[in-house]
Design a protein around this motif. Sequence first.
Motif, PDB file in Angstrom:
ATOM      1  N   ILE A 175       0.849  -1.192   0.000  1.00 49.41           N
ATOM      2  CA  ILE A 175       0.000   0.000   0.000  1.00 49.41           C
ATOM      3  C   ILE A 175       0.884   1.241   0.000  1.00 49.41           C
ATOM      4  O   ILE A 175       1.779   1.386   0.834  1.00 49.41           O
ATOM      5  CB  ILE A 175      -0.943   0.013   1.213  1.00 49.41           C
ATOM      6  N   ALA A 176       0.622   2.143  -0.947  1.00 52.92           N
ATOM      7  CA  ALA A 176       1.411   3.364  -1.066  1.00 52.92           C
ATOM      8  C   ALA A 176       0.721   4.565  -0.425  1.00 52.92           C
ATOM      9  O   ALA A 176       1.386   5.491   0.048  1.00 52.92           O
ATOM     10  CB  ALA A 176       1.685   3.666  -2.534  1.00 52.92           C
ATOM     11  N   ARG A 177      -0.614   4.536  -0.421  1.00 55.39           N
ATOM     12  CA  ARG A 177      -1.363   5.689   0.104  1.00 55.39           C
ATOM     13  C   ARG A 177      -2.649   5.217   0.755  1.00 55.39           C
ATOM     14  O   ARG A 177      -3.300   4.291   0.248  1.00 55.39           O
ATOM     15  CB  ARG A 177      -1.675   6.680  -1.017  1.00 55.39           C
ATOM     16  N   VAL A 178      -3.018   5.851   1.871  1.00 56.20           N
ATOM     17  CA  VAL A 178      -4.257   5.522   2.581  1.00 56.20           C
ATOM     18  C   VAL A 178      -5.048   6.799   2.816  1.00 56.20           C
ATOM     19  O   VAL A 178      -4.501   7.806   3.283  1.00 56.20           O
ATOM     20  CB  VAL A 178      -3.977   4.839   3.933  1.00 56.20           C
ATOM     21  N   THR A 179      -6.319   6.780   2.476  1.00 52.71           N
ATOM     22  CA  THR A 179      -7.257   7.814   2.888  1.00 52.71           C
ATOM     23  C   THR A 179      -8.190   7.181   3.897  1.00 52.71           C
ATOM     24  O   THR A 179      -8.895   6.224   3.586  1.00 52.71           O
ATOM     25  CB  THR A 179      -8.071   8.353   1.689  1.00 52.71           C
ATOM     26  N   GLY A 180      -8.169   7.677   5.131  1.00 54.60           N
ATOM     27  CA  GLY A 180      -8.970   7.070   6.184  1.00 54.60           C
ATOM     28  C   GLY A 180      -9.207   8.037   7.317  1.00 54.60           C
ATOM     29  O   GLY A 180      -8.778   9.197   7.274  1.00 54.60           O
ATOM     30  N   SER A 181      -9.881   7.549   8.348  1.00 56.16           N
ATOM     31  CA  SER A 181     -10.220   8.430   9.464  1.00 56.16           C
ATOM     32  C   SER A 181      -9.644   7.944  10.791  1.00 56.16           C
ATOM     33  O   SER A 181      -9.726   8.662  11.789  1.00 56.16           O
ATOM     34  CB  SER A 181     -11.748   8.556   9.591  1.00 56.16           C
ATOM     35  N   TYR A 182      -9.039   6.742  10.805  1.00 61.54           N
ATOM     36  CA  TYR A 182      -8.640   6.165  12.083  1.00 61.54           C
ATOM     37  C   TYR A 182      -7.435   5.263  11.879  1.00 61.54           C
ATOM     38  O   TYR A 182      -7.459   4.360  11.046  1.00 61.54           O
ATOM     39  CB  TYR A 182      -9.813   5.367  12.666  1.00 61.54           C
ATOM     40  N   VAL A 183      -6.367   5.516  12.641  1.00 65.64           N
ATOM     41  CA  VAL A 183      -5.178   4.665  12.559  1.00 65.64           C
ATOM     42  C   VAL A 183      -5.416   3.343  13.263  1.00 65.64           C
ATOM     43  O   VAL A 183      -4.947   2.299  12.842  1.00 65.64           O
ATOM     44  CB  VAL A 183      -3.955   5.398  13.146  1.00 65.64           C
ATOM     45  N   GLY A 184      -6.157   3.367  14.362  1.00 64.47           N
ATOM     46  CA  GLY A 184      -6.509   2.144  15.073  1.00 64.47           C
ATOM     47  C   GLY A 184      -5.347   1.523  15.823  1.00 64.47           C
ATOM     48  O   GLY A 184      -4.459   2.207  16.329  1.00 64.47           O
ATOM     49  N   GLU A 185      -5.341   0.180  15.866  1.00 62.36           N
ATOM     50  CA  GLU A 185      -4.351  -0.553  16.643  1.00 62.36           C
ATOM     51  C   GLU A 185      -3.149  -0.970  15.800  1.00 62.36           C
ATOM     52  O   GLU A 185      -2.355  -1.800  16.231  1.00 62.36           O
ATOM     53  CB  GLU A 185      -5.005  -1.813  17.240  1.00 62.36           C
ATOM     54  N   ASN A 186      -3.009  -0.405  14.610  1.00 64.84           N
ATOM     55  CA  ASN A 186      -1.991  -0.857  13.675  1.00 64.84           C
ATOM     56  C   ASN A 186      -0.678  -0.086  13.874  1.00 64.84           C
ATOM     57  O   ASN A 186      -0.507   1.034  13.404  1.00 64.84           O
ATOM     58  CB  ASN A 186      -2.487  -0.670  12.229  1.00 64.84           C
ATOM     59  N   LYS A 187       0.249  -0.697  14.581  1.00 65.03           N
ATOM     60  CA  LYS A 187       1.540  -0.057  14.867  1.00 65.03           C
ATOM     61  C   LYS A 187       2.381   0.095  13.598  1.00 65.03           C
ATOM     62  O   LYS A 187       3.121   1.067  13.447  1.00 65.03           O
ATOM     63  CB  LYS A 187       2.298  -0.856  15.925  1.00 65.03           C
ATOM     64  N   GLU A 188       2.290  -0.864  12.684  1.00 66.02           N
ATOM     65  CA  GLU A 188       3.062  -0.775  11.440  1.00 66.02           C
ATOM     66  C   GLU A 188       2.563   0.382  10.581  1.00 66.02           C
ATOM     67  O   GLU A 188       3.359   1.039   9.894  1.00 66.02           O
ATOM     68  CB  GLU A 188       2.963  -2.097  10.672  1.00 66.02           C
ATOM     69  N   PHE A 189       1.277   0.626  10.617  1.00 65.28           N
ATOM     70  CA  PHE A 189       0.702   1.786   9.915  1.00 65.28           C
ATOM     71  C   PHE A 189       1.358   3.062  10.423  1.00 65.28           C
ATOM     72  O   PHE A 189       1.837   3.891   9.638  1.00 65.28           O
ATOM     73  CB  PHE A 189      -0.804   1.822  10.160  1.00 65.28           C
ATOM     74  N   ALA A 190       1.398   3.245  11.731  1.00 68.96           N
ATOM     75  CA  ALA A 190       1.991   4.436  12.323  1.00 68.96           C
ATOM     76  C   ALA A 190       3.481   4.534  11.985  1.00 68.96           C
ATOM     77  O   ALA A 190       3.991   5.621  11.666  1.00 68.96           O
ATOM     78  CB  ALA A 190       1.786   4.434  13.831  1.00 68.96           C
ATOM     79  N   ARG A 191       4.181   3.407  12.033  1.00 64.48           N
ATOM     80  CA  ARG A 191       5.620   3.414  11.752  1.00 64.48           C
ATOM     81  C   ARG A 191       5.893   3.835  10.318  1.00 64.48           C
ATOM     82  O   ARG A 191       6.759   4.693  10.063  1.00 64.48           O
ATOM     83  CB  ARG A 191       6.225   2.022  12.015  1.00 64.48           C
ATOM     84  N   GLN A 192       5.166   3.256   9.357  1.00 62.31           N
ATOM     85  CA  GLN A 192       5.388   3.600   7.956  1.00 62.31           C
ATOM     86  C   GLN A 192       5.050   5.058   7.678  1.00 62.31           C
ATOM     87  O   GLN A 192       5.755   5.737   6.917  1.00 62.31           O
ATOM     88  CB  GLN A 192       4.563   2.683   7.047  1.00 62.31           C
TER      89      GLN A 192
END
Length: 250
Positions: free
Chosen positions: A69-86
């Motif tokens: 995944i190169a780009r995300v349009t969303g409203s909530y990061v949630g419990e995803n630590k890898e999302f935050a890291r990237q």
Amino acid sequence: MDKVIGADEALAGITDGATLAVGGFGLCGIPSTLIATLHGLGVGGLQVVSNNCGVDDWGLGILLSDKRIARVTGSYVGENKEFARQYLSGELEVELCPQGTLAERLRAGGCGIPAFFTPAGVGSQIADGGLPWRYAADGSVAVASPAKEVRDFGGVPHVLENAIVTDFALVSAAKGDRYGNLVFEKTAQNFNPLCAMAGRVTIAEVQELVEPGELDPAGIHLPGVFVQHVVHAPDVEKRIEKITVTEVER
């Protein structure tokens, strides 16, 4: 028209760089069968629109962990630590959007409405611009959100938001027929119908497949006109994003 096909065939048209609207709310109502199949196809550079990006090892988190995944349009990061890291390391572009606005942008896209005004976000970086979409490796902002038009209606300022239309939509339904008419279960109705409307090609995985005419027309949540392909997925693994239990006094 019978729209039922296999998952591999349904997803075959998705190529590198495609835009995807993916239904679900947390881990509830996510099209996990379609996501797993898409992961197996090896496509990358995907631009995803979804309320959130799953968790580290489930849902869209499976694609995210493999850098698909190169780009995300969303409203909530949630419990995803890898999302935050990237995101913080500059590996992922993220457009954060108020949840209600995101829902309406998807619905508007499905209805052919190019843009709309909303009071949500006025007076913040949502309207004024400057939200970090992508960071550089040194922590500076490489790409920031642009300023948006603000106009008064009845003396109240509103910000202009563009509709969302994607190449494909992946959704999950509790029940569906061969014509693509869908019924969603409780919270799983969040974002699934809206994502289905926004996709130019919508692929729905259904847990229970029924014959045309078996669904009560008054109980259909999404008509088959919005669905191009139906994938029967009767044995879907369901997970809980964050388990909370109450201690019982003995």
